[in-house]
Structure formats: C-alpha cells, structure tokens
Design a protein around this motif. Sequence first.
Motif, mmCIF file in Angstrom:
data_model
loop_
_atom_site.group_PDB
_atom_site.id
_atom_site.type_symbol
_atom_site.label_atom_id
_atom_site.label_comp_id
_atom_site.label_asym_id
_atom_site.label_seq_id
_atom_site.Cartn_x
_atom_site.Cartn_y
_atom_site.Cartn_z
ATOM 1 N N ARG A 85 0.827 -1.205 0.000
ATOM 2 C CA ARG A 85 0.000 0.000 0.000
ATOM 3 C C ARG A 85 0.861 1.253 0.000
ATOM 4 O O ARG A 85 0.551 2.243 -0.668
ATOM 5 C CB ARG A 85 -0.937 -0.011 1.210
ATOM 6 C CG ARG A 85 -2.007 -1.101 1.166
ATOM 7 C CD ARG A 85 -2.822 -1.102 2.447
ATOM 8 N NE ARG A 85 -3.559 0.145 2.610
ATOM 9 C CZ ARG A 85 -4.110 0.519 3.754
ATOM 10 N NH1 ARG A 85 -3.990 -0.243 4.840
ATOM 11 N NH2 ARG A 85 -4.788 1.655 3.824
ATOM 12 N N ARG B 32 0.757 4.060 -3.004
ATOM 13 C CA ARG B 32 0.442 5.463 -2.754
ATOM 14 C C ARG B 32 1.624 6.363 -3.119
ATOM 15 O O ARG B 32 1.442 7.468 -3.621
ATOM 16 C CB ARG B 32 0.050 5.654 -1.300
ATOM 17 C CG ARG B 32 -1.236 4.925 -0.939
ATOM 18 C CD ARG B 32 -1.826 5.397 0.361
ATOM 19 N NE ARG B 32 -3.016 4.637 0.704
ATOM 20 C CZ ARG B 32 -3.826 4.950 1.690
ATOM 21 N NH1 ARG B 32 -3.568 5.998 2.455
ATOM 22 N NH2 ARG B 32 -4.902 4.208 1.940
ATOM 23 N N THR B 33 2.835 5.872 -2.869
ATOM 24 C CA THR B 33 4.013 6.661 -3.233
ATOM 25 C C THR B 33 4.101 6.822 -4.742
ATOM 26 O O THR B 33 4.374 7.911 -5.251
ATOM 27 C CB THR B 33 5.288 5.983 -2.706
ATOM 28 O OG1 THR B 33 5.228 5.897 -1.282
ATOM 29 C CG2 THR B 33 6.521 6.781 -3.100
ATOM 30 N N ALA C 167 1.372 9.285 -5.912
ATOM 31 C CA ALA C 167 1.677 10.664 -5.531
ATOM 32 C C ALA C 167 2.814 11.226 -6.374
ATOM 33 O O ALA C 167 2.755 12.385 -6.820
ATOM 34 C CB ALA C 167 2.042 10.726 -4.047
#
Length: 313
Positions: A169, A173-174, A177
């Motif tokens: 996760r 998300r990294t 982003a």
Amino acid sequence: MSWRKGARNHRSHQEHPVYAAHPGGPVQSSQNGFSDRLWALSLASAGQLVVIAAVAFVLSVRTDDYDVGHGGAPAAAGLLCALFFAPFVLPFLGLLHSLLLMWPASALAGRISAGVGGNHLLWSVGLSLALGAGYAGLLGPEWWWASATGVLPLLGGAYAQRHGLGGRRMAGRTTAAAAVASVLVLAAGAVATANGLIEEYRPPTLTPAKYQGTWRGGMGAELVLGAHGGATVRNLPREAHEADDSGNAVCDGPASWRFEPADDTHRDRAVIENHACGEMAWEITGTEARPALFILLGDPDAGDVRILHKQPG
C-alpha cells in the motif's frame, strides 16, 4: 473452527505487516521495526527523486545543453531506457538516501526524544536538515537544496505509521503521488516557459573583437586569439581518432582563426586552423559577462564537451 480463524489471522498478519503507532517515538512495525521503517523511508525517498527529476528537467531549459543529443531516435531510446530501468534503480537510490540521511537522523532523534523528551518526528526533521546542510557544505553551495530532501520522506514514514500502511500500500500510494506531482510539475513548467516566467537559455552574442584574448580550460588547454586572425594553441583537445603518432590528442603551436556567425546549423563560433590539427570550430556559450567557448568531441548524442573560459584583461 476458532483455532483455524486464528491461524488465518496470524498468516494475514505475517503477510501484511503494519506500522504500529508509538506517539512521539520512531515508527515501529509489529514484525520488524528496522526493515519496515527503512522500507517506508526508501519508498518515500524514491518517489521524491522522481519529482526532483521532473523539476530538474523543467529548469534545464535555463542552462546550455551544448547541443548534445537533440531529439530523434537517440533521445527516444534514452527515454525508453530511463523508463525501463527506473523501477530497479529508484528503490536502490531511495535506500541509499535513507541510509545516509533520514535513518541516522531518525535513530538519533529516538535517543534524544527518549532522553529529554519532545516529538520524535520534529526531532527527526530538524536533525535531517542539519545533517543535510552538512552534506551540502561538503558538496558545494549549489547543493543547498539537498539539505531539505529528508523532510518529505520522514513525513511519508509518519503517514505510514499513522495509517498502518503495509509495504504494498505504501508503494502504491508513493507511486501515485509521485506520478501526479511530476505531471503537475511538467505542466506548470511548460506553461511558465511558454509565458516567459522561466527563460530559456540563449547563447551570448559577441562582436568578433570580443573573441580576442586568452581562453583557458581544463588540463592546461589554452587558446589565444589575436586581433588580425593570428592564434596560438596549447594543449587544445581534438578528436581521439585524430591523435598523432605519439597518441597525443591535443594541438599545440601557431594557428589562425576566423569568426563565423550563427546559421541554421550552428551558433556563433571561432574556427581555429592549425597545421597539424586542421580546422576546429569552438562555439560560444556562457553569458555576455562571462563568455566561454566549447567543442563537442565524439558522439554528437553523448560526446565529450570541452570548455574554454575567457580570461579577464
């Protein structure tokens, strides 16, 4: 049935470790505090590197690229190679960055917060800024921005702690982003360049008389341009395949020179002619206040750029 449910929960816990919250202290995981903490910092750092690369690409229009690798198939091949190797190289660079900057700051912050109190995250950020400033001091003043590169990864690690993110996760998300931020940076850079907010580099325009004088570069290279077309060259580099019988790929001795204005294929330049080396075209770069001459040796898409700087007087 209860023991089977417990076993399933135990296996799930092993497969997806989470970050246990320790208010004011370093991020720990229920399975392996060191590896999970380092993994979170490395992922956040890798994502940050993507955004830094996008910013560097936008700002590169302000500097001279010396006409190296202008578009075409070589540029496309280079972009494809970068995209292919990025998933392998970026995690390693993120890990290296974490080990050199954020991890020492976080470890020291844990000791300080445990001894004198205070918020671990704030201590980590402050110490990373101090350590980053030390690295920037060693590398040179142009690296001042690197002192702050530990802040976002530390905040990312704190985010992973607060939301109990596992490795997958956190990676997802990294990546999202970093992709969104990079696209926004590139779009903003394109708009800023189109509207003149970011000025593209333009080589200076000098009169032929201002080419006269002494120009010096690395490895003792020197070019003296006279007022009436005479010149002297010393250790002036040339193509490696043009080396003499002794293996020297430099030019020495008297020469002549002429000024050639820019056209569709090249910028303003000084063309030097030496009896042993033939003609060499040194093109203008730098600024009007600090002009320089350069020559591109070897492969036009990845050659060796040599620069001579105009000496005062």
